[in-house]
Design an enzyme around this catalytic site. Structure first.
Site, PDB file in Angstrom:
ATOM      1  N   GLU A 179       0.836  -1.185   0.000  1.00 54.92           N
ATOM      2  CA  GLU A 179       0.000   0.000   0.000  1.00 54.92           C
ATOM      3  C   GLU A 179       0.883   1.250   0.000  1.00 54.92           C
ATOM      4  O   GLU A 179       1.689   1.437   0.899  1.00 54.92           O
ATOM      5  CB  GLU A 179      -0.883  -0.066   1.262  1.00 54.92           C
ATOM      6  CG  GLU A 179      -1.518   1.224   1.658  1.00 54.92           C
ATOM      7  CD  GLU A 179      -2.119   1.137   3.073  1.00 54.92           C
ATOM      8  OE1 GLU A 179      -2.057   0.064   3.709  1.00 54.92           O
ATOM      9  OE2 GLU A 179      -2.634   2.163   3.519  1.00 54.92           O
ATOM     10  N   ASP A 226      -0.973  -1.422   6.001  1.00 55.20           N
ATOM     11  CA  ASP A 226      -0.887  -0.938   7.376  1.00 55.20           C
ATOM     12  C   ASP A 226      -1.775  -1.779   8.281  1.00 55.20           C
ATOM     13  O   ASP A 226      -2.800  -2.291   7.857  1.00 55.20           O
ATOM     14  CB  ASP A 226      -1.378   0.521   7.455  1.00 55.20           C
ATOM     15  CG  ASP A 226      -0.398   1.482   6.798  1.00 55.20           C
ATOM     16  OD1 ASP A 226       0.753   1.063   6.580  1.00 55.20           O
ATOM     17  OD2 ASP A 226      -0.797   2.625   6.506  1.00 55.20           O
ATOM     18  N   ASP A 235      -3.970  -1.031  10.302  1.00 55.71           N
ATOM     19  CA  ASP A 235      -5.055  -0.233  10.870  1.00 55.71           C
ATOM     20  C   ASP A 235      -6.312  -0.399  10.011  1.00 55.71           C
ATOM     21  O   ASP A 235      -6.322  -1.202   9.076  1.00 55.71           O
ATOM     22  CB  ASP A 235      -4.647   1.241  10.970  1.00 55.71           C
ATOM     23  CG  ASP A 235      -4.371   1.839   9.591  1.00 55.71           C
ATOM     24  OD1 ASP A 235      -4.560   1.129   8.582  1.00 55.71           O
ATOM     25  OD2 ASP A 235      -3.959   3.011   9.520  1.00 55.71           O
ATOM     26  N   ASP A 244      -7.769   1.533   7.794  1.00 56.93           N
ATOM     27  CA  ASP A 244      -7.572   1.823   6.372  1.00 56.93           C
ATOM     28  C   ASP A 244      -6.833   0.688   5.688  1.00 56.93           C
ATOM     29  O   ASP A 244      -7.165   0.286   4.579  1.00 56.93           O
ATOM     30  CB  ASP A 244      -6.738   3.099   6.204  1.00 56.93           C
ATOM     31  CG  ASP A 244      -7.631   4.327   6.113  1.00 56.93           C
ATOM     32  OD1 ASP A 244      -8.870   4.125   6.011  1.00 56.93           O
ATOM     33  OD2 ASP A 244      -7.103   5.443   6.161  1.00 56.93           O
TER      34      ASP A 244
END
Ligand code: 0RA
Length: 646
Positions: free
Chosen positions: A434, A512, A514, A516
């Site tokens: 990403e 990541d 998280d 997102d």
């Protein structure tokens, strides 16, 4: 022998006992597929299948399945109870024969309605052989009988332990951890999904499922009751609950009586995906086969005939192809076949030729009736088919562009790809990362011999909501296709994926840790699920697990992947360590990223697999669809890919 037993075509000595409990323990995979998570759960399916058969024969209506406090499984039904009378040839009870002789189960009741097949139908004795302990309890003729076993061997002859006015069979087993060395822990989600599926596939039965390993705040067990009066019709509503229908009813039929029982249900929605699930004897036939072929031909023939007669196609400049009739279609086909021939790589493709025509005819009749009775819906469907044909032409052009680039080989590789030097695909891996900045770190940190990096820009296209030509026009997606070296589409089957030229056998999604990041992982997974399903099915797709924390004190440092590990590391360092929470991959330097997430000796990769295609479809349509509330609820309750990886 009693009259009643004769009437049911059952006699204790019709059980053909074969030897081989030892063989089952020596070669378990030959009987249950594998000894991993999948094989473990197959034990439960095998036992439940026997109760389902009893229910399909009309002898019971309720099945209880429980994961017990100690992790064992209990399956109970209110059927006739497995007979306990003496088996003349073996000199032991029929129950003991069923439980301890390989091959007894299937031959048991041949003339009655029993059609288990595939991986299942191996017989409950296989479950017994692979369990450290098993107990059968039979409620029959006013009495309770019991027998226990260890690794498939009976501990004592069947004994009567009491009286009852109940009828039925209860089986409790504890899997053998010397066989299932990876894990003996059952997954609530996996079992619950299968019980839901079974209740849709066998309407009228009530299946209760309870997990007794934990209690909630109210002191109650996690429990669900599955019951479907309408069967496949309801299954379609469940699967398509997050999609918008374009016609007023689910179209369905149930030919229970014929030589080959066929059940079909379908609906059209606003999406562009084709979603057909096919079952033979309650087993999901991933690879399709003759029943699917019958379904497709019935659908195409009937809709084409209607469209031709309606005159709606008169102005159309294109030929309509089979695919066009299936855009936005969700369908389920379930057939029962007495002696199924399973073919294909995973033995989930039905081979029986005699199935094609009855299914095709049944589907044709069902559709003809519906179109006649619902002319408005008929018009909507044909309009959708025409749109699909037009879009297909646009998509074909876009796809050819991807293809041309792929075929050019080295020169055609995307500029953003940092390739590895190793040539053997089996040893190569590619990280889909990403963002460009994390991509840069990964590029520095990697072992360039065998690790390639493909950075992806922010959010990739949500393929769940995009028309196919948009998907093939999207740059990020084209980069994935070209980097992987796979192509889609042959003249015969425009959706077939060609994995022969796959350039990396490990495709690793690194995002990541998280919300997102998991959204982006899910977008990428959705793309793979819809456009490269084979890549997942063949086990090439992985998710990288970057750490959440760095715990540091003096010259000591440890990484932690969850709060428990973080606290433990802190304790090991004597408390008051410096704790850094990684908000994204970008906060790690190249060395840290290598150490924690990319070095094959230390990283954890989660291999993505699909237990249930139907369940995965439901989850993806929900996560990626329009309805926000169910998505929020799901994300709050689960890791985003909770239901699709093992
Ligand atoms: C064959 C004959 C009879 C019962 C069963 C099979 C039977 C097997 C299983 C496995 C799980 N639950 C079951 N319930 C019943 C007995 C036939 C009779 O009583 O006449």
């Amino acid at each position: 022998m009693s009259e009643e037993i004769k009437k049911n075509n059952y006699s204790a000595d019709s059980i053909q006992a074969l030897e081989g409990m030892e063989h089952v323990r020596m070669r378990p995979s030959m009987y249950i597929g594998d000894v991993g998570v999948r094989g473990l759960h197959h034990l439960v399916y095998e036992v439940v299948d026997n109760s389902i058969d009893e229910a399909m024969g009309g002898h019971c209506d309720t099945i209880g399945v429980a994961i017990n406090e100690d992790g064992s499984i209990t399956v109970e039904d209110n059927g006739r109870g497995i007979p306990v009378d003496l088996h003349k040839k073996e000199g032991v009870s029929a129950l003991e024969v069923v439980m301890t002789k390989i091959g007894a189960g299937g031959k048991f009741d041949k003339d009655s309605y029993k059609v288990s097949g595939g991986l299942h139908g191996v017989g409950v004795s296989v479950v017994n052989a692979l369990s450290v302990h098993m107990k059968s309890t039979v409620f029959r003729d006013g009495k309770i009988y019991e027998q226990e076993y260890e690794r498939g061997k009976s501990l004592y002859p069947v004994k009567q332990i009491g009286e009852t006015d109940k009828r039925g069979t209860r089986q409790t087993f504890y899997p053998d951890n010397t066989i299932f060395t990876q894990t003996t822990e059952f997954s609530y989600d996996t079992l619950s999904a299968r019980m839901r599926e079974l209740s849709f596939l066998n309407k009228g039965i009530t299946i209760t499922f309870t997990d007794k390993r934990e209690v909630d705040e109210k002191g109650e067990f996690k429990s669900e009751v599955f019951h479907s009066d309408e069967g496949l019709k309801e299954y379609i509503r469940y699967l398509d609950g997050n999609r918008e229908p374009i016609i007023s009813h689910v179209i369905s039929m149930d030919h229970e009586k014929g030589e080959i029982p066929v059940e079909v249900a379908l609906i059209y929605n606003t999406s562009y995906t084709e979603n057909i699930f096919s079952y033979v004897n309650n087993i999901n036939t991933h690879e399709g086969g003759t029943h699917l072929q019958g379904f497709r031909s019935g659908l195409t023939r009937t809709l084409k005939k209607y469209a031709d007669a309606s005159g709606m196609l008169d102005k159309l400049k294109f030929e309509i192809s089979g695919d066009d009739f299936r855009e936005g279609l969700t369908a389920i086909i379930s057939v029962k076949v007495a002696e199924p021939q399973f073919e294909g790589q995973t033995k989930t493709k039905l081979g029986n030729r005699e199935v094609v025509s009855p299914v095709s005819q049944a589907v044709g009749e069902m559709l003809e009736n519906y179109l006649e009775e619902n002319p408005n819906d008929a018009k909507i469907i044909i309009q959708k088919v025409i749109l699909a044909a037009q879009a297909r032409h646009a998509a074909k052009k876009a796809r050819e562009m991807v293809q041309r680039k792929t075929v050019m080989g080295g020169g055609g590789l995307p500029g953003k790809l940092s390739d590895c030097s190793e040539q053997d695909p089996a040893r190569c891996e590619v990280y889909l990362v990403e963002g460009d900045s994390a991509g840069g770190t990964a590029k520095q940190g990697r072992d360039r011999n065998f690790q390639a990096i493909l950075p992806l820009r922010g959010k990739i296209l949500n393929v769940e909501k995009a028309m196919h030509h948009k998907v093939f026009e999207n740059e990020e997606i084209r980069n994935i296709f070209t980097a992987l070296g796979v192509t889609v589409g042959t003249a015969e089957d425009s959706k077939a994926l060609n994995l022969e030229k796959l350039r990396y056998h490990k495709v690793i999604i690194m995002c990541d840790a998280d919300v997102d990041g998991s959204h982006i992982s899910t977008l990428i997974l959705t793309f793979f699920f819809r456009f490269m399903k084979e890549l997942i099915e063949e086990g090439h797709v992985y998710i990288a697990a970057p750490p959440l924390y760095l715990v540091k004190k003096g010259n000591k440092k440890e990484y932690a992947w969850n709060d428990v590990q973080r606290d433990q590391a802190n304790e090991r360092m004597g408390g008051s360590a410096n704790i850094q929470r990684y908000k994204g991959l970008g906060e790690m330097n190249a060395e840290q990223l290598w150490e924690t997430t990319m070095d094959p000796n230390f990283r954890t990769l989660r291999q993505v697999n699909i237990d249930s295609l139907a369940e995965a479809d439901q989850v993806f349509s929900m996560l990626m669809g329009d309805e926000v509330p169910p998505r929020r609820e799901f994300i709050e309750k689960n890791a985003v890919y909770a239901n699709i990886d093992a």
